[in-house]
Design an enzyme around this catalytic site. Structure first.
Site, PDB file in Angstrom:
ATOM      1  CG  ASP A   1      -2.191   0.848   0.968  1.00 22.98           C
ATOM      2  OD1 ASP A   1      -2.177   1.670   0.037  1.00 22.98           O
ATOM      3  OD2 ASP A   1      -3.163   0.713   1.733  1.00 22.98           O
TER       4      ASP A   1
ATOM      5  CD  GLU B   1      -6.430   6.011   2.667  1.00 29.24           C
ATOM      6  OE1 GLU B   1      -5.528   5.503   3.340  1.00 29.24           O
ATOM      7  OE2 GLU B   1      -6.246   6.429   1.507  1.00 29.24           O
TER       8      GLU B   1
HETATM    9  C1  BGC Z   1      -5.160   3.026   0.462  1.00 29.11           C
HETATM   10  C2  BGC Z   1      -5.440   1.959  -0.557  1.00 29.11           C
HETATM   11  C3  BGC Z   1      -5.385   2.518  -1.945  1.00 29.11           C
HETATM   12  C4  BGC Z   1      -4.056   3.199  -2.157  1.00 29.11           C
HETATM   13  C5  BGC Z   1      -3.904   3.813  -3.520  1.00 29.11           C
HETATM   14  C6  BGC Z   1      -3.916   3.791   0.134  1.00 29.11           C
HETATM   15  O1  BGC Z   1      -3.768   4.886   0.990  1.00 29.11           O
HETATM   16  O2  BGC Z   1      -5.017   2.439   1.738  1.00 29.11           O
HETATM   17  O3  BGC Z   1      -6.700   1.384  -0.307  1.00 29.11           O
HETATM   18  O4  BGC Z   1      -5.592   1.509  -2.885  1.00 29.11           O
HETATM   19  O5  BGC Z   1      -3.889   4.211  -1.198  1.00 29.11           O
HETATM   20  O6  BGC Z   1      -4.661   4.941  -3.682  1.00 29.11           O
HETATM   21  C1  BGC Z   2      -3.942   7.827  -0.669  1.00 30.22           C
HETATM   22  C2  BGC Z   2      -3.890   8.179  -2.096  1.00 30.22           C
HETATM   23  C3  BGC Z   2      -4.079   9.639  -2.174  1.00 30.22           C
HETATM   24  C4  BGC Z   2      -3.028  10.344  -1.371  1.00 30.22           C
HETATM   25  C5  BGC Z   2      -3.322  11.799  -1.336  1.00 30.22           C
HETATM   26  C6  BGC Z   2      -2.811   8.492   0.062  1.00 30.22           C
HETATM   27  O1  BGC Z   2      -2.757   8.114   1.385  1.00 30.22           O
HETATM   28  O2  BGC Z   2      -3.894   6.471  -0.563  1.00 30.22           O
HETATM   29  O3  BGC Z   2      -4.813   7.501  -2.853  1.00 30.22           O
HETATM   30  O4  BGC Z   2      -4.028  10.078  -3.489  1.00 30.22           O
HETATM   31  O5  BGC Z   2      -2.909   9.861  -0.058  1.00 30.22           O
HETATM   32  O6  BGC Z   2      -2.345  12.471  -0.657  1.00 30.22           O
END
Ligand code: BGC
Ligand code: BGC
Length: 853
Positions: free
Chosen positions: A330, A530
């Site tokens: 991730d 998140e």
């Molecule tokens: C998330 C994932 C996601 C990835 C890519 C991460 O922060 O936990 O679920 O697929 O970002 O965007």
């Molecule tokens: C997420 C990404 C997102 C990014 C934005 C990450 O934690 O997983 O999908 O684009 O944060 O800063």
């Protein structure tokens, strides 16, 4: 096959007697025990026969591998992010994959066209196939979070978030949604979705609760197979990974939905037995359905980060469960493994993670990995295994044969994206997802010939109705104009009522010109994603909340009220339930708001073709602190049990409910705001003074003295007293600080993404000496950033953003921030400050000057 046993036994769980007595009805709950039947004497993990391998594919991969250099192999195990990576990087480092993160789009354009997407896909593909340096052509894989439809794409069909689909309890629907999502993704030239989320959500304080289908392992396990078959096709059939299909990801392996306190990226403390029985429930069926990638979880199990967990990633997943696709990490999560950083983490790779999701630091990571293989910190075998897995999936997906993305069957076909047929599936999904919690006096269904008042800030708000992971990462900042072809709740109701000769008055505040026959009030949680969505408890809003006031006003006027509650989880809303005659849990329904009108109103001819079929796949709390609460718990006493949901056909009266929230104090709620309307919020103090270790707390709203620099005074931005003027005196150095009372803030996760510290500020008198903005940790370390270049007295009020990463890089411990903002200068300056909070990338770029050497 062992998996067969697994299936059969899940159906017969022992039902705790208390369940049968609780207020739930219908489907039987999940005290059952998936996985137990197949467990061998020495291991709790189910044994699964690996997906059969095609000897031709294997020979092809082995041949490629033999001809690859170390640098090329290392390139394959790296995935970089759209905002940072260029085709030149792909060529130079032979990168195996790219992703676009939440809200990341071609040219940073939220409304990027299909042509833009496909053009980028072609450019990445061409770079990966370029052999001018004498290296091999290996097609790149592009992954994206198509988590409820192709949700980063303008004009796409947006399905209800998974929590709503769980209430639908219909695996066939999931298969259809998978097929639609695959086609819309292929239209943009992409290959791979980071979905489905197979979290079994056990604590609804978790900000990602809505990404899970259920708290019940059984629903998750049934859905896993169906959605993966929809996305990838059924193994062994011609459609499998064919021109109409994409690659799926089972995530987040393992235990993401079971962290202590529902903390995102937190620690799951369950026993191994429970980890397997509850949290692993979706993985055996996913593997059996041939899922080609598994994403490791940010979270820890019993204190150890999953990304560095060999037992989970290699022994359990690859050996016991026979997974022969690849494990993707991730977002920089490997950097959280002990001893690792974003650009260096042999440990995660050695534990069994095959591909690094490393948005920005991929260049340095490439160099470090090459060196680690040369030095033996990573074995050649481990590297070859990871590369083999990745190449196998690319070959199985047909990428070596399918040509440039723009040449593929569905590419750039506008008629695919958000088509009527696709939207019909989504509208049906909305109907299936709605759960009727109350319908006193059989208020529903309504006559479409009525005079309807539509109120609440969710009434005509597609951004709110689609939630997080939609066009922007957090789902914030979207307006109805960002969703061409979509239908708001209002627009859906309007169609139904117009067709039958009724009238609709839209008024968010609930004011009306003509007394309505009925009011429909759509309200609920604003979008989040998140950790930003982690909540301290299940209270929706307190007794002074504006939505409650709205409902109560209408009720006091004697107007029958239908509440449509938009939320990413069950919440404590007893006062709102009491103030409504009918109450619908609508979750986050997505782009097809018409599905709501379908269940509220009869047809123009008086018939009612639909009824509510949605049943809670999450238990609904009786008090705001009743969490965790899950079906099968020993003392299970929810307000509405797992499986609850009324129909129009029955008449059930919901009695008046207790309005005692169970909370001892008013919680400020989860918030990234520390200073607002010119003053520190509860839990924070504003301070001024010369001695950093001995600042004066600003009592009241002002503090002025000749001896004080800066002094602080009330000022007006939009309304009286909604900001503070900080006035530094000539040649009198001094600090202004906002400090966290009590416990320091943990901003570690926030500094991993593109979040920034945002100051709503206006320069009233330009500084003559540098102005330093700083964060301080509990250990007294300070990270200072010179923000003078931002401060221009010509500018009006502005949000000034400084990237959190910028502070993190300057040696402050982001896990323990005691002072989230300090401003310091040594000579005269006047700054007006209204607000200090966290901001996301969607709000614009953030400042970070190069660090001084
Ligand atoms: C998330 C994932 C996601 C990835 C890519 C991460 O922060 O936990 O679920 O697929 O970002 O965007
Ligand atoms: C997420 C990404 C997102 C990014 C934005 C990450 O934690 O997983 O999908 O684009 O944060 O800063």
């Amino acid at each position: 096959m062992l998996i067969e046993n697994f299936r059969r036994t899940t159906v017969f769980g022992l039902l705790p007697a208390v369940l049968l007595a609780s207020c739930g009805d219908s489907r039987d709950p999940a005290g059952s025990d998936p996985g137990a039947a197949s467990q061998s004497a020495d291991s709790p993990w189910p044994g699964i026969a690996p997906a059969p391998l095609d000897p031709n594919v294997e020979a092809f991969v082995a041949d490629l591998l033999r001809r690859m250099t170390l640098e090329e192999k290392v390139g394959q195990v790296i995935q970089a992010e759209l905002r940072s990576v260029t085709p030149e990087d792909i060529r130079r480092y032979h990168l195996g994959s790219v992703l676009n993160g939440g809200g990341s789009t071609p040219n940073n354009d939220k409304q990027a066209s299909l042509e833009d997407w496909v053009q980028f896909a072609d450019a990445f593909y061409d770079a990966s196939m370029d052999t001018s340096d004498g290296k091999l052509a290996i097609p790149i894989l592009w992954g994206s979070d198509a988590v409820h439809g192709h949700s980063n794409v303008y004009g796409a069909t947006i399905f209800p978030h998974n929590i709503g689909l769980g209430a639908g309890n219909d695996p066939d629907l999931l298969r259809e949604i998978g097929s639609v999502t695959a086609i819309e993704m292929l239209t943009t030239g992409l290959d791979w979705t980071f979905a489905p989320t197979l979290a079994v959500v056990r604590d609804d304080r978790w900000g990602r609760s809505y990404e899970g289908y259920s708290e019940d392992p059984r629903i998750v396990s049934d859905y896993a197979k169906a959605i993966i078959e929809g996305l990838q096709g059924v193994p062994g059939t011609a459609e499998h990974l064919g021109a109409d299909k994409i690659l799926a990801t089972a995530k987040h392996y393992l235990g993401d939905g079971g962290t202590d306190g529902g903390r995102d990226q937190g620690n799951n403390i369950d026993s191994e037995e429970k980890l397997v029985r509850v949290h692993n429930a979706g993985y055996p069926p996913a593997i059996e359905a041939g899922v080609r990638s598994v994403m490791a979880s940010f979270s820890s199990w019993q204190g150890q980060k999953v990304h560095g967990h060999r037992h989970l990633l290699s022994t359990a997943l690859k050996e016991h469960m026979g997974f022969n696709g690849f494990v993707v990490g991730d977002w920089n999560a490997h950097g959280q493994v002990e001893g690792c950083s974003n650009d260096n983490c042999a440990r995660a790779f050695n534990a069994g993670m095959d591909m690094f999701m490393v948005p920005e630091d991929f260049r340095a990571l490439h160099g470090n990995l090459v060196a680690e293989v040369q030095e033996g910190a990573i074995s050649q075998e481990r590297l070859d295994d990871a590369v083999t897995r990745i190449l196998r999936v690319k070959k199985q997906a047909g990428l070596f044969e399918s040509g440039r993305p723009s040449s593929r069957t569905h590419a750039a076909r506008q008629e695919n994206l958000g088509s009527t047929a696709h939207r019909e599936v989504a509208r049906r999904a909305v109907r299936q997802s709605l759960v009727l919690l109350k319908n006193n006096g059989s208020l529903l269904p309504l006559s479409p010939a009525s005079r309807v008042l539509l109120a609440g800030d969710g009434a005509d708000n597609i951004g709110k109705q689609t939630g997080g992971w939609t066009l922007t990462w957090q789902g914030t900042g979207n307006t109805n104009e960002d969703f061409p072809g979509a239908t708001s709740i209002y627009a859906g109701i309007r169609q139904a009522v117009d067709a039958a000769g009724g009238t609709v008055e839209l008024n968010v505040e609930g004011k009306y010109e003509q007394r309505p026959d009925v009011a429909v009030v759509a309200f609920g949680e604003d979008p989040y994603a998140e950790f930003q969505g982690d909540a301290p408890n299940m209270q929706y809003e307190n007794d002074n909340g504006p939505d409650l006031a709205l409902l109560r006003t209408l009720k006091a006027d004697g107007i029958p009220v239908v509440a449509v509650f938009l939320s990413g989880r069950p919440m404590w809303v007893n006062p709102h339930l009491n103030a409504s005659d009918a109450f619908i849990a609508a979750w986050l329904p997505g782009s097809e708001g018409g599905g709501i009108a379908d269940l509220l109103f009869r047809q123009a001819d008086g018939s009612m073709p639909y009824d509510f079929t949605g049943r809670l796949s999450y238990s609904w709390p009786r008090t705001a602190n009743q969490t965790p609460i899950n079906v099968g718990d020993a003392h299970y006493a929810p307000l509405f049990a797992y499986g609850y949901g009324l129909t129009l056909a029955e008449s059930t009266e919901t009695p008046e409910l207790s309005e005692e929230s169970g909370l001892s104090e008013t919680h400020a709620g989860s918030s990234g705001t520390w200073f607002s309307n010119g003053r520190a919020l509860t839990g924070f103090s504003a301070m001024v003074g010369r001695d950093r270790d001995n600042l004066l707390v600003v009592q009241g709203l002002e503090m002025v003295s000749d001896q004080l620099s800066p002094s602080i005074m009330m000022a007006d931005r939009e309304v009286q007293g909604d900001s503070s003027l900080l006035h530094w005196r000539p040649r009198m150095p001094g600090y202004f600080a906002i400090s966290a009372d009590g416990r320091p803030l943990d901003l570690q996760r926030e500094s991993n993404g593109h979040l920034s510290l945002s100051l709503l500020l206006k320069t009233a008198q330009a500084p003559s000496k540098p102005v330093l903005a700083a964060m301080r940790d509990a250990g007294g370390n300070t990270a200072q950033i010179d923000m003078t270049p931002l401060l221009d007295a010509e500018d009006d009020w502005q949000h000034y953003r400084i990237s959190l990463r910028c502070f993190a890089e300057r040696g402050v411990n982001m896990e323990e921030i005691a002072v989230p903002l300090e401003l310091y200068t040594t000579d005269e300056a006047q700054l007006l400050l209204a607000e200090v909070r966290l901001a996301t990338a969607a709000e614009g770029d953030a400042f970070c000057p190069a660090a001084r050497p």
